[in-house]
Write an enzyme that holds these catalytic residues in place. Structure first.
Site, PDB file in Angstrom:
ATOM      1  N   ILE A  76       0.830  -1.209   0.000  1.00 49.68           N
ATOM      2  CA  ILE A  76       0.000   0.000   0.000  1.00 49.68           C
ATOM      3  C   ILE A  76       0.859   1.252   0.000  1.00 49.68           C
ATOM      4  CG2 ILE A  76      -2.035  -1.030   1.077  1.00 49.68           C
ATOM      5  CD1 ILE A  76      -1.012  -0.118   3.766  1.00 49.68           C
ATOM      6  N   GLY A  99       8.400   3.967   0.334  1.00 50.13           N
ATOM      7  CA  GLY A  99       9.041   5.202   0.722  1.00 50.13           C
ATOM      8  C   GLY A  99      10.530   5.143   0.535  1.00 50.13           C
ATOM      9  N   GLY A 100      11.212   6.076   1.226  1.00 50.60           N
ATOM     10  CA  GLY A 100      12.639   6.201   1.016  1.00 50.60           C
ATOM     11  C   GLY A 100      13.421   4.969   1.424  1.00 50.60           C
ATOM     12  N   MET A 101      12.944   4.195   2.421  1.00 45.52           N
ATOM     13  CA  MET A 101      13.768   3.081   2.870  1.00 45.52           C
ATOM     14  C   MET A 101      12.973   1.800   3.097  1.00 45.52           C
ATOM     15  SD  MET A 101      14.538   4.197   6.768  1.00 45.52           S
ATOM     16  CE  MET A 101      13.213   4.440   7.955  1.00 45.52           C
ATOM     17  N   GLN A 116       9.056  -0.714   2.322  1.00 46.37           N
ATOM     18  CA  GLN A 116       7.752  -0.965   1.732  1.00 46.37           C
ATOM     19  C   GLN A 116       6.740  -1.070   2.869  1.00 46.37           C
ATOM     20  OE1 GLN A 116       8.684  -4.632  -0.282  1.00 46.37           O
ATOM     21  NE2 GLN A 116       8.656  -3.636  -2.293  1.00 46.37           N
ATOM     22  N   VAL A 117       5.494  -0.654   2.567  1.00 44.61           N
ATOM     23  CA  VAL A 117       4.422  -0.791   3.547  1.00 44.61           C
ATOM     24  C   VAL A 117       3.396  -1.746   2.957  1.00 44.61           C
ATOM     25  CG1 VAL A 117       2.681   0.376   4.904  1.00 44.61           C
ATOM     26  CG2 VAL A 117       4.816   1.551   4.363  1.00 44.61           C
ATOM     27  N   LYS A 163       5.681  -2.542   7.950  1.00 43.69           N
ATOM     28  CA  LYS A 163       6.731  -1.825   7.245  1.00 43.69           C
ATOM     29  C   LYS A 163       7.985  -2.686   7.222  1.00 43.69           C
ATOM     30  CE  LYS A 163       8.702   2.723   6.620  1.00 43.69           C
ATOM     31  NZ  LYS A 163       8.628   4.146   7.010  1.00 43.69           N
ATOM     32  N   ASP A 176       9.230  15.921   9.429  1.00 46.52           N
ATOM     33  CA  ASP A 176       8.635  15.835   8.081  1.00 46.52           C
ATOM     34  C   ASP A 176       7.114  15.904   8.181  1.00 46.52           C
ATOM     35  OD1 ASP A 176       8.657  15.719   5.343  1.00 46.52           O
ATOM     36  OD2 ASP A 176       8.637  13.528   5.273  1.00 46.52           O
TER      37      ASP A 176
END
Length: 961
Positions: free
Chosen positions: A47, A50-52, A54-55, A71, A164
């Protein structure tokens, strides 16, 4: 990343930003394979990436069954730094427990050593999208924003900085119809202290920029983490608040031209964003949509943001962290104050509160006035003392704030020492624990000091504002009361204003940099100047207005957008222009009116003017037009008068019950009638004069004690009488002039100190005398003219240089000379001509025409012709042309025997001027035609063919109705 409207955002979706590590070649090019099961978690679908990591949307099967977000670190990213940061994120989220922060359920590693953690699965939308989708009002958005601030504050109390914060990391879902925010993605958070016994302090990689450019703080825009603390999140919250309220970001790229990262970071470091209301007002393409999404209109939305919400947002966006709110809880408290309609800390002191209407009672006004002065002076003195004490308290609060910052710095330093000691040796742990305990105590003491400082600051500002309000409401505003004016309490009004001025001066001495106070002081001096003008003290009026100018001009140069200074500086220029006009110092008047006109041009470009401002603007155009009329610039004067008249009529149409607007309309009518009469446009002037009388009579009937309205009705009668005289309606003219004289006799008796009322009364006597002279009743004319002379002599006995009185007296003496000529008394006629000349000591064109005619009658024809030559202009008034024709006719008669050629030249000039009058319709009025036929100055022209042709042509025209 942006979510489509039909897909909710979910916990763990991490936007790629400048903070993310550089991916190895080929990383992320295709969706990475993952095991179907990780422990008790069944991975259903990805779903987010990101930078580091997977979710994944996963289903937990034991010990409970539920959907979760898992994550997982990305394959191929097994360097020490990434794992270190991932481990930090797990620890960060594990220690936080707040309804507004997504919960962490579990953490571990896969069979191949890839770390993962399991967190709450939140089906929600970014906060801005949620608010727009549900058309939430700004007050509802602010209530939701407070809950977000509380969540961030909880993280800070756990020593966690998010770094952020942005709408896609603040998801909102519905719970029983109530919006519930969740803050996600602490993947780039910075831990400022230990988390757990074996945890490590989290640092960012040297040289990396952490955060999303549109939402990051200025201190994040450089390399490294230097200067980043909890106030960094306050800045990001300010950007989110800015977007929630206005639908815009503080820095917006031009359409079709997205800004580069370098440009965005430069803007962030070097440029100040506009306020939300300013940004929204300029966003014309989206303004209507933004308003609809907030359940309001564009104009109302801009109005909601202007003021407190602008100030709150811009304080949160201060580039200097020391000038922002220190914590999210301070920002939330400020929003709560706004929602509770309480004063906000961010807003500077307001320049003026609107004065409530003066008490409806006035039955004991005179008896109670002295008591009012004593009581109010005492009140203002107490308020001033309170203001001084408040200022001292504010200074003490500032000292405590500095102490608080020092204590915080010491606490951070000791914490760093504790970290180093734990790394060196286990035996130093006790010392570190002691340092943490001391730091906690110091932090608590610092926070208590900060709370006390804020309370004292608020109290200081409140007390100081109370003092200003007391002076403004009970002195300055009371002095402008129409009841005080009606009761002829000018001396009391001036004493009140002097007291107000002294208090404003004390305020300015305390706060020399407060330009609002300087504007108030300038306003008090302007009001003093107004009263001095009304009481005839021109020298004192000039001094007061020049003092105001000296205070306001430097302030305007430094702060051209300060509306209070701009307004008052305009009043100074306008007031000096009118003062110099009344003193016949036309060059000085012109200089000041041009300065005022330049301010008006700038004013109209920056502001939408309300009714009172438009009324003041109409006053200015009326005064400027009068100067141009007195300078014989009739076409330019007509332009100014027409502008004033149009403004007045619009104002009366919008507010038909406003007496000030109607009184102004009477003044504009009077001025336009005078100009039309001077231009011999009698058919246009007469209906306007009757309208002026009608409006003025209604105003005086409604406000019988108001001297200003009574004075302007007298001017309306005066102009109507003059027009009726020029059109030959002498009986009605006499009735109207007698009404004017009756009003002015009452005003002069009730206000003996106001010079202008005495001069106006003399003007009515002169008008009645001139009317009688036109009806060939020389003796009655002399009786009225001598009453005018006596009245003016009384004025000049007190003010020998009063220019208007000298002007009227010269005019009076010239008509007495004509009356004596009609009675055959040449001796007295010559004396009156000589007396008329001695009062011509300024540059008024009308008076100089009278001087030229007087010199001609006295036999000084050379000087008369020389003067007449300078006055014969293309814009000269019809009456003046008639008198100048008389000058040349008398000069021609005196030279018949000695210089026939010059005599003929002067006669031709006389005929040419009379022909200009004839072409303008001047002789269409029977009385003026009869004057041309019988006036003795034209006797030498009677046998000329061109003179006879002029008479015949004028007599053949039907008289004006």
């Amino acid at each position: 990343m942006e979510t489509r409207d039909n897909l909710p955002a979910v916990t763990g979706i991490d936007e790629t930003s400048a903070a993310g590590p550089t991916a190895p070649p080929g990383a992320g090019a295709a969706r990475e394979a993952a095991p179907e099961w990780i422990g008790p978690y069944h991975l259903i679908q990805t779903i987010g990436e990101g930078g580091m990591g997977q979710v994944w949307l996963a289903e937990q099967t034991s010990p409970v069954r539920r959907q979760v977000a898992l994550k997982l670190i990305r394959a191929g990213w097994f360097d020490a730094e990434v794992i270190h940061r991932f481990e930090s994120e797990r620890q960060v989220l594990a220690v936080m427990d707040h309804p507004a922060i997504a919960k962490v359920f579990d953490a571990g590693s896969t069979a191949d050593g890839r770390p993962y953690f399991v967190m709450e699965y939140v089906q929600g939308m970014p906060i801005t999208a949620y608010c727009d989708r549900h058309a939430m009002t700004n007050r509802e958005r602010l209530a939701l924003f407070i809950r977000v601030c509380e969540g961030v504050q909880h993280a800070h109390q756990k020593s966690i900085i998010h770094r952020d914060l942005k709408p896609s990391n603040i998801l909102v879902s519905d719970a029983d119809g109530t919006p519930v925010p969740r803050i996600i993605d602490f993947g780039i958070a910075k831990a400022t202290t230990h988390v757990g016994e074996n945890a490590q302090t989290v640092f960012t990689r040297l040289g990396a920029i952490i955060g999303t450019p549109e939402y990051m703080s200025p201190e994040q825009s450089g390399a490294g983490a230097a200067g980043v603390d909890t106030r960094t999140d306050v800045y990001s919250l300010g950007v989110v608040l800015y977007e929630m309220l206005s639908g815009c970001l503080p820095f917006a790229a031009a359409p079709g031209q997205p800004a580069s990262l370098e440009t965005r970071l430069r803007q962030l470091r070097e440029e100040d964003p506009p306020t939300p209301s300013t940004r929204l007002k300029k966003a014309t393409a989206t303004l209507t949509t933004s308003a609809e999404q907030r359940g309001t209109t564009p104009k109302q939305l801009v109005g909601q943001l202007r003021g407190d919400l602008d100030w709150i947002t811009m304080k949160a966006l201060e580039k200097n962290p020391d000038r922002r709110y220190a914590t999210p809880s301070e920002l939330a408290a400020e929003v709560r104050r706004y929602l509770a309609d309480e004063p906000v800390v961010a807003r500077p002191p307001s320049r003026w509160y609107q004065l409530q209407k003066f008490a409806r009672r006035n039955r004991i006004l005179v008896a109670g006035a002295a008591a009012v002065v004593l009581v109010l002076a005492a009140g203002a003195t107490v308020s001033t003392i309170l203001a001084i004490r408040a200022t001292r308290a504010q200074q003490l609060a500032e000292q405590r704030r500095v102490q608080t910052e020092q204590a915080r710095a010491i606490a951070v330093e000791r914490e760093q020492e504790a970290v180093a000691s734990r790394q060196l040796a286990v035996q130093r742990e006790q010392e570190a624990e002691a340092a943490r305990t001391a730091e906690a105590r110091q932090r608590a003491a610092a926070e208590q000091s900060a709370r006390e400082a804020r309370q004292q600051t608020l109290a200081a500002q409140k007390n100081f504002q109370m003092a200003r309000d007391a002076v403004d409401q009970y002195f300055t505003k009371v002095s402008e009361s129409s009841e005080l004016k009606a009761k002829n309490l000018d001396k009391l009004r001036r004493e009140l204003l002097l007291t107000a001025r002294d208090f404003y001066q004390k305020f300015v001495d305390q706060r020399a940099t407060d330009n609002y106070l300087k504007a108030d002081l300038g306003g008090a001096l302007i009001r003093l100047g107004d009263i001095d003008v009304q009481t005839g003290d021109n020298a004192q009026a000039e001094q007061s207005l020049q003092q105001a100018e000296a205070i306001l001009e430097p302030g305007y140069r430094e702060h051209p957008d300060n509306a209070a200074i701009e307004n008052n500086l305009f009043s100074v220029y306008d007031g000096l222009g009118l003062l110099y006009l009344n003193m016949s110092r036309f060059a000085d008047a012109d200089t000041n009116y041009k300065k005022a006109a330049a301010l008006v041009t700038a004013w109209q470009q920056k502001h939408t003017l309300d009714g009172p401002a438009l009324n003041n603007l109409a006053d200015f155009y009326d005064s400027f037009g009068t100067l141009l009329t007195r300078s014989s610039k009739l076409s330019q004067a007509a332009e100014k008068y027409e502008t004033a008249l149009a403004l007045r009529r619009d104002l009366v149409k919008q507010a038909p019950d406003n007496s000030d607007y109607k009184t102004g309309l009477v003044m504009s009518d009077v001025n336009m009638v005078s100009l039309l009469a001077a231009s011999n446009q009698l058919p246009r002037a007469l209906p306007l004069a009757r309208e002026s009388v009608s409006v003025g009579e209604a105003l005086v009937a409604k406000n019988p004690g108001d001297p200003l309205m009574t004075s302007r009705l007298g001017s309306s009668y005066n102009n109507l009488g003059a027009l009726l005289t020029l059109t030959g309606q002498l009986r009605e003219a006499e009735q109207v002039h007698r009404k004017a004289a009756a009003l002015r006799e009452t005003l002069a008796a009730e206000h003996p100190a106001i010079t202008s009322y005495q001069i106006d009364l003399a003007g009515s006597y002169i008008n009645l005398g001139e009317l009688a002279a036109r009806r060939h009743d020389a003796q009655t004319a002399l009786d009225q003219l001598q009453k005018g002379e006596s009245t003016l002599a009384g004025v000049l006995a007190k003010e020998p240089r009063q220019s208007n009185a000298r002007y009227f007296l010269s005019y009076d003496e010239s008509w007495q000379a004509r009356a004596y000529d009609a009675l055959g008394d040449r001796t007295h006629a010559e004396k009156k001509w000589e007396s008329a000349i001695q009062y011509d000591d300024h540059s008024d064109p009308s008076l100089r025409v009278g001087k030229a005619l007087a010199l001609a009658w006295l036999g000084e024809t050379s000087a008369a012709v020389t003067l007449a030559d300078t006055l014969t202009t293309k814009d000269q008034q019809a009456d003046a042309l008639f008198d100048l024709a008389g000058v040349y006719a008398l000069a021609s008669a005196s030279l018949v025997a000695t210089d026939a050629q010059q005599s003929e030249s002067d006669a031709a000039k006389s005929i040419a001027l009379l022909q200009r009058d004839q072409a303008a319709g001047y002789f269409h009025v029977p009385e003026q035609l009869e004057q041309l036929r019988t006036a003795p100055q034209f006797a030498s022209l009677h046998n000329r063919a061109d003179y006879k042709a002029l008479l015949n042509a004028s007599a053949s025209v039907k008289p004006a109705s």
